[in-house]
Enzyme design. Structure first.
Site, PDB file in Angstrom:
ATOM      1  N   ARG A 112       1.026  -1.271   0.410  1.00  0.00           N
ATOM      2  CA  ARG A 112      -0.276  -0.413  -0.188  1.00  0.00           C
ATOM      3  C   ARG A 112       0.609   1.329  -0.311  1.00  0.00           C
ATOM      4  O   ARG A 112       1.635   0.894   0.716  1.00  0.00           O
ATOM      5  CB  ARG A 112      -0.900   0.025   1.499  1.00  0.00           C
ATOM      6  CG  ARG A 112      -2.165  -1.141   0.876  1.00  0.00           C
ATOM      7  CD  ARG A 112      -2.672  -1.300   2.771  1.00  0.00           C
ATOM      8  NE  ARG A 112      -4.146  -2.145   1.903  1.00  0.00           N
ATOM      9  CZ  ARG A 112      -3.580  -3.526   2.080  1.00  0.00           C
ATOM     10  NH1 ARG A 112      -3.013  -3.913   2.656  1.00  0.00           N
ATOM     11  NH2 ARG A 112      -5.338  -3.644   1.969  1.00  0.00           N
TER      12      ARG A 112
ATOM     13  N   HIS B 258       1.212 -13.018  -5.314  1.00  0.00           N
ATOM     14  CA  HIS B 258       0.581 -13.485  -4.532  1.00  0.00           C
ATOM     15  C   HIS B 258       0.202 -14.304  -4.296  1.00  0.00           C
ATOM     16  O   HIS B 258      -1.798 -15.062  -4.618  1.00  0.00           O
ATOM     17  CB  HIS B 258      -0.463 -12.386  -4.974  1.00  0.00           C
ATOM     18  CG  HIS B 258      -1.118 -11.831  -3.718  1.00  0.00           C
ATOM     19  ND1 HIS B 258      -2.320 -12.686  -3.108  1.00  0.00           N
ATOM     20  CD2 HIS B 258      -1.294 -10.653  -2.981  1.00  0.00           C
ATOM     21  CE1 HIS B 258      -2.283 -11.280  -2.041  1.00  0.00           C
ATOM     22  NE2 HIS B 258      -2.705 -10.715  -1.927  1.00  0.00           N
TER      23      HIS B 258
ATOM     24  N   ASP C   2      -2.883 -10.585   8.482  1.00  0.00           N
ATOM     25  CA  ASP C   2      -2.553  -9.627   7.377  1.00  0.00           C
ATOM     26  C   ASP C   2      -2.138  -8.725   7.061  1.00  0.00           C
ATOM     27  O   ASP C   2      -1.911  -7.066   8.001  1.00  0.00           O
ATOM     28  CB  ASP C   2      -4.358  -8.919   6.432  1.00  0.00           C
ATOM     29  CG  ASP C   2      -4.256  -7.486   5.224  1.00  0.00           C
ATOM     30  OD1 ASP C   2      -3.037  -8.286   4.700  1.00  0.00           O
ATOM     31  OD2 ASP C   2      -4.757  -7.211   4.529  1.00  0.00           O
TER      32      ASP C   2
ATOM     33  N   GLU D 212       4.011 -13.602   0.516  1.00  0.00           N
ATOM     34  CA  GLU D 212       4.698 -12.262  -0.111  1.00  0.00           C
ATOM     35  C   GLU D 212       6.096 -11.706  -0.152  1.00  0.00           C
ATOM     36  O   GLU D 212       6.128 -11.009   0.521  1.00  0.00           O
ATOM     37  CB  GLU D 212       3.581 -10.760  -0.642  1.00  0.00           C
ATOM     38  CG  GLU D 212       2.161 -12.006  -0.563  1.00  0.00           C
ATOM     39  CD  GLU D 212       1.141 -11.187  -0.284  1.00  0.00           C
ATOM     40  OE1 GLU D 212       1.380  -9.410  -0.620  1.00  0.00           O
ATOM     41  OE2 GLU D 212       0.172 -10.568  -0.137  1.00  0.00           O
TER      42      GLU D 212
HETATM   43  C1  GAL Z   1      -2.218  -8.544   0.568  1.00  0.00           C
HETATM   44  C2  GAL Z   1      -3.074  -7.506   1.290  1.00  0.00           C
HETATM   45  C3  GAL Z   1      -4.614  -7.684   1.650  1.00  0.00           C
HETATM   46  C4  GAL Z   1      -5.762  -7.527   0.459  1.00  0.00           C
HETATM   47  C5  GAL Z   1      -4.955  -8.580   0.011  1.00  0.00           C
HETATM   48  C6  GAL Z   1      -5.561  -9.452  -1.239  1.00  0.00           C
HETATM   49  O1  GAL Z   1      -1.033  -8.561   0.005  1.00  0.00           O
HETATM   50  O2  GAL Z   1      -2.306  -6.763   2.540  1.00  0.00           O
HETATM   51  O3  GAL Z   1      -5.255  -6.548   2.579  1.00  0.00           O
HETATM   52  O4  GAL Z   1      -5.542  -7.172  -0.147  1.00  0.00           O
HETATM   53  O5  GAL Z   1      -3.216  -8.826  -0.485  1.00  0.00           O
HETATM   54  O6  GAL Z   1      -6.548  -9.190  -1.165  1.00  0.00           O
END
Ligand code: GAL
Length: 348
Positions: free
Chosen positions: A82, A179, A247, A312
């Site tokens: 982010r 991801h 998360d 990730e």
């Molecule tokens: C992660 C992120 C989560 C969500 C996810 C995708 O990397 O930290 O908050 O956005 O990706 O759904």
């Protein structure tokens, strides 16, 4: 003799474009498949007592991948994570990026790597065939046109390799990842799997999940995965948080086995060790997975919380300031590469 063989087949169509599936198989019967939509890892199949067994989440159709905000197994870039207010600052100059999560730019914004159709080909290496995905990323609001190549390999000893390589026509930022949501077992969720993360600290996050620049020690918290820890128990430890799971951003170092994390399914004796040259690991336990709009193959067309775990690897913002982008800067004309490796083990 070459030990790894690649093939290309048609997968389906997405918005009038043909989507291809590229697969590598080694002599042990392990298969790695990619889709040209989003440079997505579609399958990692390992031998099992019943034949083969896919250890990553996937969908029936290309269109399912962009029907929800979960980025299932897709390539992420230019920047994983982010960016506050969608603003990057390089050499004192601020660039406003398109925002795709309120005021935040998440995972490269609305036209990130995951939304692009990549050019896929099978290339030949000393060890055998490999998959090359390439793409010119432009018009996405970031400075510079970014020429990106991602090489996916599968070794004869069951290591999946991912190598990101990029150059840009202007000073920019580059912090890619993949991801991938793992679910190593045969259960619908990962709660009976065991995770080790070699991190003594996590990053403090604000209400928009943006790192504040402070680090928090994991000692005596559910974030302590320094020893192999049951995910079910750890998730239960998060039941009084809004997220009801993880998360979070871990500050990682390679352990004695050169791994930053290792996930194990004790029931099927399947594991993946993660090797990376980065200092961060985001762990997302799919807490907000919904039933609808998630046409997942594992659970026959529905989704559910904790169905997989995304791990990730990425580069952390400079300690002390989440507004310092120097750690992920890519200078005009400079070439940068990053690697991720998944070391696979499975029941024999
Ligand atoms: C992660 C992120 C989560 C969500 C996810 C995708 O990397 O930290 O908050 O956005 O990706 O759904």
């Amino acid at each position: 003799m070459k030990d790894v063989h690649g093939i290309i087949s048609e997968f389906d169509e997405y918005q009038g474009h043909k989507i291809q599936k590229l697969s590598l198989t080694n002599a042990n019967g392990v298969t790695l498949s990619l889709l040209t939509l989003g440079s997505t890892i579609y399958e990692i199949k390992v031998p099992s007592k019943k034949g083969t067994h896919n250890i990553v989440l996937n969908y029936y159709h290309s269109k399912d991948y962009l029907a929800n905000p979960f980025y299932v197994c897709m390539a992420i870039g230019r920047t994983a994570g982010r960016i506050m207010n969608g603003q990057i600052v390089l050499d004192g100059q601020t660039t406003q990026l398109p925002q795709n999560e309120g005021t935040t730019t998440l995972h490269g914004g609305p036209t990130g790597f995951n939304s692009q159709i990549w050019r896929g080909k099978i290339i030949s290496t000393a060890e055998g065939d490999a998959i090359e995905m390439s793409h010119l990323q432009k018009d996405d609001g970031y400075p510079g046109e970014l020429q990106v190549k991602i090489i996916y390999t599968l070794s004869s000893d069951d290591i999946v390799g991912i190598k990101y390589n990029a150059t840009s026509t202007a000073d920019t930022v580059f912090n890619p990842t993949q991801h991938v949501y793992f679910n190593l077992g045969i259960d619908d969720t990962i709660t009976r799997q065991v995770l080790k993360v070699n991190a003594a600290q996590i990053q403090e996050l604000d209400n928009n999940k943006i790192p504040t620049g402070k680090q928090i020690s994991v000692g005596h918290t559910p974030f302590d995965f320094q020893q192999p820890t049951s995910l079910g128990k750890a998730i239960a430890g998060m039941s009084d948080t809004a997220e009801k799971g993880f998360d979070d951003i871990f500050a990682v170092k390679p352990d004695d086995d050169n791994l930053i994390a290792k996930l194990v399914d004790p029931e099927t004796d399947t594991s993946v060790g993660i090797e990376s040259d980065r200092n961060g690991l985001v762990m997302f336990t799919a807490n907000s997975f919904t039933k609808d709009e998630m046409n997942l193959i594992r659970t026959n067309g529905v989704g559910q919380p904790y169905e997989g775990i995304a791990l990730e690897p990425q580069t952390l913002a400079k300690a002390g300031s989440a507004r310092d982008f120097s750690a992920i800067e890519l200078k005009k004309g400079e070439e940068k590469s990053y690697i991720i490796k998944y070391h696979l083990r499975y029941e024999k």
